[in-house]
Design a protein around this motif. Structure first.
Motif, PDB file in Angstrom:
ATOM      1  N   ALA A  35      -1.481  16.864  -4.148  1.00 33.43           N
ATOM      2  CA  ALA A  35      -0.652  16.479  -2.994  1.00 33.43           C
ATOM      3  C   ALA A  35      -1.524  16.102  -1.803  1.00 33.43           C
ATOM      4  N   LEU A  36      -2.591  16.865  -1.566  1.00 31.64           N
ATOM      5  CA  LEU A  36      -3.494  16.557  -0.453  1.00 31.64           C
ATOM      6  C   LEU A  36      -4.218  15.233  -0.684  1.00 31.64           C
ATOM      7  N   THR A  37      -4.590  14.969  -1.941  1.00 32.62           N
ATOM      8  CA  THR A  37      -5.235  13.694  -2.262  1.00 32.62           C
ATOM      9  C   THR A  37      -4.277  12.535  -2.017  1.00 32.62           C
ATOM     10  N   THR A  38      -3.014  12.703  -2.397  1.00 33.97           N
ATOM     11  CA  THR A  38      -2.015  11.665  -2.160  1.00 33.97           C
ATOM     12  C   THR A  38      -1.826  11.419  -0.669  1.00 33.97           C
ATOM     13  N   LEU A  39      -1.776  12.485   0.112  1.00 28.76           N
ATOM     14  CA  LEU A  39      -1.641  12.330   1.564  1.00 28.76           C
ATOM     15  C   LEU A  39      -2.841  11.584   2.145  1.00 28.76           C
ATOM     16  N   ALA A  40      -4.039  11.902   1.651  1.00 28.47           N
ATOM     17  CA  ALA A  40      -5.240  11.206   2.125  1.00 28.47           C
ATOM     18  C   ALA A  40      -5.194   9.731   1.740  1.00 28.47           C
ATOM     19  N   LEU A  41      -4.735   9.439   0.516  1.00 26.50           N
ATOM     20  CA  LEU A  41      -4.583   8.041   0.093  1.00 26.50           C
ATOM     21  C   LEU A  41      -3.613   7.293   0.996  1.00 26.50           C
ATOM     22  N   CYS A  42      -2.483   7.934   1.291  1.00 29.79           N
ATOM     23  CA  CYS A  42      -1.473   7.294   2.146  1.00 29.79           C
ATOM     24  C   CYS A  42      -2.032   6.983   3.522  1.00 29.79           C
ATOM     25  N   LEU A  43      -2.723   7.949   4.113  1.00 29.01           N
ATOM     26  CA  LEU A  43      -3.256   7.752   5.465  1.00 29.01           C
ATOM     27  C   LEU A  43      -4.318   6.662   5.489  1.00 29.01           C
ATOM     28  N   CYS A  44      -5.282   6.744   4.582  1.00 26.80           N
ATOM     29  CA  CYS A  44      -6.365   5.757   4.560  1.00 26.80           C
ATOM     30  C   CYS A  44      -5.842   4.355   4.253  1.00 26.80           C
ATOM     31  N   ALA A  45      -4.949   4.259   3.256  1.00 21.81           N
ATOM     32  CA  ALA A  45      -4.421   2.949   2.881  1.00 21.81           C
ATOM     33  C   ALA A  45      -3.519   2.379   3.968  1.00 21.81           C
ATOM     34  N   ALA A  46      -2.758   3.245   4.659  1.00 24.21           N
ATOM     35  CA  ALA A  46      -1.894   2.756   5.737  1.00 24.21           C
ATOM     36  C   ALA A  46      -2.728   2.152   6.858  1.00 24.21           C
ATOM     37  N   LEU A  47      -3.779   2.859   7.281  1.00 31.33           N
ATOM     38  CA  LEU A  47      -4.637   2.343   8.344  1.00 31.33           C
ATOM     39  C   LEU A  47      -5.358   1.070   7.893  1.00 31.33           C
ATOM     40  N   GLY A  48      -5.863   1.097   6.658  1.00 31.74           N
ATOM     41  CA  GLY A  48      -6.563  -0.086   6.147  1.00 31.74           C
ATOM     42  C   GLY A  48      -5.655  -1.286   6.019  1.00 31.74           C
ATOM     43  N   SER A  49      -4.434  -1.070   5.533  1.00 29.73           N
ATOM     44  CA  SER A  49      -3.515  -2.193   5.344  1.00 29.73           C
ATOM     45  C   SER A  49      -3.088  -2.796   6.674  1.00 29.73           C
ATOM     46  N   LEU A  50      -2.904  -1.962   7.691  1.00 24.00           N
ATOM     47  CA  LEU A  50      -2.525  -2.484   9.010  1.00 24.00           C
ATOM     48  C   LEU A  50      -3.664  -3.305   9.609  1.00 24.00           C
ATOM     49  N   ALA A  51      -4.900  -2.849   9.418  1.00 24.84           N
ATOM     50  CA  ALA A  51      -6.045  -3.617   9.913  1.00 24.84           C
ATOM     51  C   ALA A  51      -6.158  -4.955   9.183  1.00 24.84           C
ATOM     52  N   VAL A  52      -6.005  -4.926   7.857  1.00 24.14           N
ATOM     53  CA  VAL A  52      -6.054  -6.160   7.069  1.00 24.14           C
ATOM     54  C   VAL A  52      -4.910  -7.095   7.465  1.00 24.14           C
ATOM     55  N   VAL A 115      -7.861   2.820  -2.353  1.00 18.92           N
ATOM     56  CA  VAL A 115      -7.613   2.532  -0.939  1.00 18.92           C
ATOM     57  C   VAL A 115      -7.830   1.052  -0.645  1.00 18.92           C
ATOM     58  N   ILE A 116      -8.902   0.486  -1.181  1.00 19.05           N
ATOM     59  CA  ILE A 116      -9.209  -0.929  -0.930  1.00 19.05           C
ATOM     60  C   ILE A 116      -8.124  -1.834  -1.500  1.00 19.05           C
ATOM     61  N   VAL A 117      -7.739  -1.587  -2.739  1.00 17.56           N
ATOM     62  CA  VAL A 117      -6.754  -2.456  -3.390  1.00 17.56           C
ATOM     63  C   VAL A 117      -5.392  -2.367  -2.699  1.00 17.56           C
ATOM     64  N   ILE A 118      -4.943  -1.146  -2.410  1.00 18.63           N
ATOM     65  CA  ILE A 118      -3.645  -0.998  -1.744  1.00 18.63           C
ATOM     66  C   ILE A 118      -3.696  -1.574  -0.330  1.00 18.63           C
ATOM     67  N   SER A 119      -4.801  -1.377   0.371  1.00 22.96           N
ATOM     68  CA  SER A 119      -4.939  -1.925   1.727  1.00 22.96           C
ATOM     69  C   SER A 119      -4.840  -3.447   1.715  1.00 22.96           C
ATOM     70  N   LEU A 120      -5.517  -4.075   0.758  1.00 19.03           N
ATOM     71  CA  LEU A 120      -5.469  -5.536   0.676  1.00 19.03           C
ATOM     72  C   LEU A 120      -4.087  -6.015   0.247  1.00 19.03           C
TER      73      LEU A 120
END
Length: 244
Positions: A35-52, A115-120
Motif C-alpha cells: 500500500a505504501l509503495t502504491t501511494l509513493a507511485l501515485c504521488l511521484c507519477a502525479a507530480l511527474g505527469s503534471l510537469a510533463v 513512474v516514467i511511463v505513467i508520467s509520460l
C-alpha cells in the motif's frame, strides 16, 4: 488496533469472507508495504505527469512548428497505445539496452520505469486539458495584462497559466483518478505494490475473492480521496462569474 481488526474480521465472516490471514504478521506487513509503495507511485507519477503535461501543453500552443509538431506527434502516439504495452517496451527493451550499455550502473529500477511511463502517458492527457485551458483564456485578458506592461513571460506565468489551471482542473482531476488506478500495472514487472502483494498472498492462501474485495476497496478509497481533493480545489479556486 488488534481488537478493532478482530471485530472487523468477525463482522465480514458473516458474509462468507475469511480475512483471518490479516492476523499473520507476514501477510499484514506485505500488504502495508504494498500500500505504501502504491501511494509513493501515485504521488511521484502525479507530480511527474503534471510537469510533463504542462511542458507538452506549452509546446502544443507554441507558434513554432519545431515545438508544436513533435509535441502533437508524441501526444497522439502516447494516447493511442496501451499503457501496459508502453511499460513492457520501456522495461523489457529500453531498460535492457541501457543495462547493456552501462552494466550494473543502470540507475533505473522497476519502480522508476513505472513512474516514467505513467508520467509520460498521463502527461499526454494532461497536455490536452491544459492546452484547452490555455486557449480558453480570453485574448482581451491578455491584452489588458500587456497594457499594464506585463512582458510575455509575465503574462503567461501570472495571468494565462493560473486561469488555464482553473479551466482545466476538472479534466486534470479526472486524469489523476485514472492515474491512481493505472498504478496497478506496476505488478506486471514485479514492483511490490498493493496489487502485486495481493497476488502473492492469494497464490499462497487461495483467497482470491477476499483479496479482490480488499483491492477494490483500497483503490476506491484512493480515487474518492483524489476526487474530494479535486472538488475542494475547484471550490477554493473558483472565479467569480465562472462555474455557477
Amino acid at each position: 488496533m488488534n481488537e478493532a481488526l478482530h471485530a472487523l474480521v468477525q463482522a465480514v465472516a458473516g458474509w462468507g469472507l475469511d480475512y483471518r490471514f490479516l492476523f499473520d504478521a507476514y501477510s499484514r506487513a506485505s500488504l502495508v508495504d504494498g500500500a505504501l509503495t502504491t501511494l509513493a507511485l501515485c504521488l511521484c507519477a502525479a507530480l511527474g505527469s503534471l510537469a510533463v503535461g504542462l511542458g507538452l501543453a506549452c509546446a502544443l500552443v507554441s507558434p513554432r512548428p519545431v515545438l508544436a509538431m513533435p509535441a502533437r506527434a508524441f501526444v497522439d502516439v502516447t494516447r493511442n497505445t496501451p499503457t501496459l504495452v508502453q511499460l513492457y517496451c520501456a522495461f523489457l527493451v529500453l531498460n535492457m539496452l541501457l543495462t547493456q550499455a552501462v552494466g550494473t550502473g543502470n540507475p533505473f529500477t522497476p519502480f522508476a520505469w513505472v513512474v516514467i511511463v505513467i508520467s509520460l502517458h498521463k502527461g499526454a492527457f494532461h497536455a490536452e486539458a491544459l492546452r484547452a485551458g490555455l486557449q480558453a483564456v480570453p485574448a482581451t485578458t491578455l491584452e489588458a495584462a500587456g497594457s499594464l506592461a506585463f512582458s510575455a513571460p509575465q503574462r503567461f506565468i501570472y495571468v494565462q497559466l493560473p486561469l488555464a489551471l482553473r479551466f482545466a482542473l476538472p479534466a486534470l482531476v479526472n486524469n489523476l483518478i485514472d492515474l491512481v488506478k493505472m498504478t496497478a500495472i506496476a505488478s506486471a514487472i514485479a514492483v511490490n505494490d498493493v496489487t502485486y502483494a495481493s497476488i502473492m498472498i492469494w497464490t499462497q492462501s487461495d483467497n482470491v475473492i477476499e483479496m479482490m474485495v480488499l483491492l477494490l476497496a483500497f483503490y476506491g478509497a484512493l480515487g474518492l480521496l483524489v476526487n474530494a481533493i479535486g472538488r475542494w480545489l475547484e471550490a477554493r479556486l473558483r472565479m467569480p462569474g465562472y462555474g455557477q
